[in-house]
Design an enzyme around this catalytic site. Structure first.
Site, PDB file in Angstrom:
ATOM      1  N   SER A 120       0.795  -1.228   0.000  1.00 43.65           N
ATOM      2  CA  SER A 120       0.000   0.000   0.000  1.00 43.65           C
ATOM      3  C   SER A 120       0.825   1.274   0.000  1.00 43.65           C
ATOM      4  CB  SER A 120      -0.897   0.032   1.247  1.00 43.65           C
ATOM      5  OG  SER A 120      -1.772  -1.054   1.272  1.00 43.65           O
ATOM      6  N   ILE A 131      -6.441   8.107   1.825  1.00 37.60           N
ATOM      7  CA  ILE A 131      -6.673   7.195   0.720  1.00 37.60           C
ATOM      8  C   ILE A 131      -5.508   6.214   0.659  1.00 37.60           C
ATOM      9  CG2 ILE A 131      -7.032   6.982  -1.773  1.00 37.60           C
ATOM     10  CD1 ILE A 131      -9.262   8.579  -0.271  1.00 37.60           C
ATOM     11  N   GLU A 132      -5.828   4.944   0.730  1.00 35.01           N
ATOM     12  CA  GLU A 132      -4.831   3.871   0.638  1.00 35.01           C
ATOM     13  C   GLU A 132      -5.000   3.218  -0.726  1.00 35.01           C
ATOM     14  OE1 GLU A 132      -3.675  -0.296   2.984  1.00 35.01           O
ATOM     15  OE2 GLU A 132      -5.243   1.011   3.776  1.00 35.01           O
ATOM     16  N   LEU A 133      -3.938   3.242  -1.526  1.00 34.22           N
ATOM     17  CA  LEU A 133      -3.932   2.595  -2.831  1.00 34.22           C
ATOM     18  C   LEU A 133      -3.083   1.345  -2.713  1.00 34.22           C
ATOM     19  CD1 LEU A 133      -3.468   5.726  -5.123  1.00 34.22           C
ATOM     20  CD2 LEU A 133      -5.600   4.608  -4.432  1.00 34.22           C
TER      21      LEU A 133
END
Length: 137
Positions: A120, A131-133
Site C-alpha cells: 500500500s 486514501i490507501e492505494l
C-alpha cells in the site's frame, strides 16, 4: 443468522463522500485515481447528483452544506479512510502519482486487506481523507 451462515451483506454498492472543495475533489478522483465522473438525476424532488464510478461501485458526492437527504448524522469532509485495490504494479502506481504531482504520506508498506496481503501507498485527497492505494499480493 449465525456465524456459520453466509453474510447478510453481498457487496458494497456505493458510499457517500462529503467535500468542501468540489472542483478539487472532482480533479483528484478523476485525474489522479482515474474514476469516471457521472452526473445523474435522483431523489425526491429530483436533483442533479455527481458520482465517481469505478468497476461495479461508485462514490456519490455531497458538497458540505448542500448535502442530499437522507445523509449521515454528521457529514464532515476529511473523515473517511478508504482503501482501493489498484490494477497497476506498484512501480507504475508510484510513477503515475509522481506524474500527477500528487504527494504520498507513507509507503509502499505491507498491510493486510480483506482478501489477504497487500502492498500500500497512502495519500490524502483535497479534503484530507486518507486514501490507501493497494496492490493485491
Amino acid at each position: 443468522m449465525d456465524s456459520s451462515e453466509t453474510s447478510l451483506i453481498a457487496h458494497l454498492d456505493h458510499l457517500v463522500l462529503t467535500t468542501a472543495r468540489e472542483s478539487a475533489c472532482i480533479d483528484f478522483y478523476t485525474r489522479v485515481l482515474g474514476m469516471r465522473l457521472e452526473r445523474f438525476v435522483g431523489g425526491i424532488p429530483p436533483v442533479e447528483r455527481t458520482a465517481f464510478s469505478f468497476g461495479r461501485q461508485k462514490i456519490n458526492l455531497h458538497v458540505q452544506g448542500a448535502e442530499f437527504e437522507p445523509k449521515a448524522h454528521l457529514p464532515v469532509p476529511g473523515s473517511l479512510d478508504l482503501c482501493f485495490i489498484v490494477q497497476l504494479p506498484m512501480q507504475e502506481l508510484v510513477e503515475h502519482l509522481r506524474q500527477c504531482n500528487w504527494p504520498t504520506c507513507e509507503g509502499p508498506v505491507l498491510r493486510t486487506g480483506a482478501l489477504g496481503k497487500i502492498n500500500s501507498i497512502y495519500l490524502r485527497d483535497p479534503d484530507l481523507n486518507l486514501i490507501e492505494l493497494s496492490v493485491q499480493l
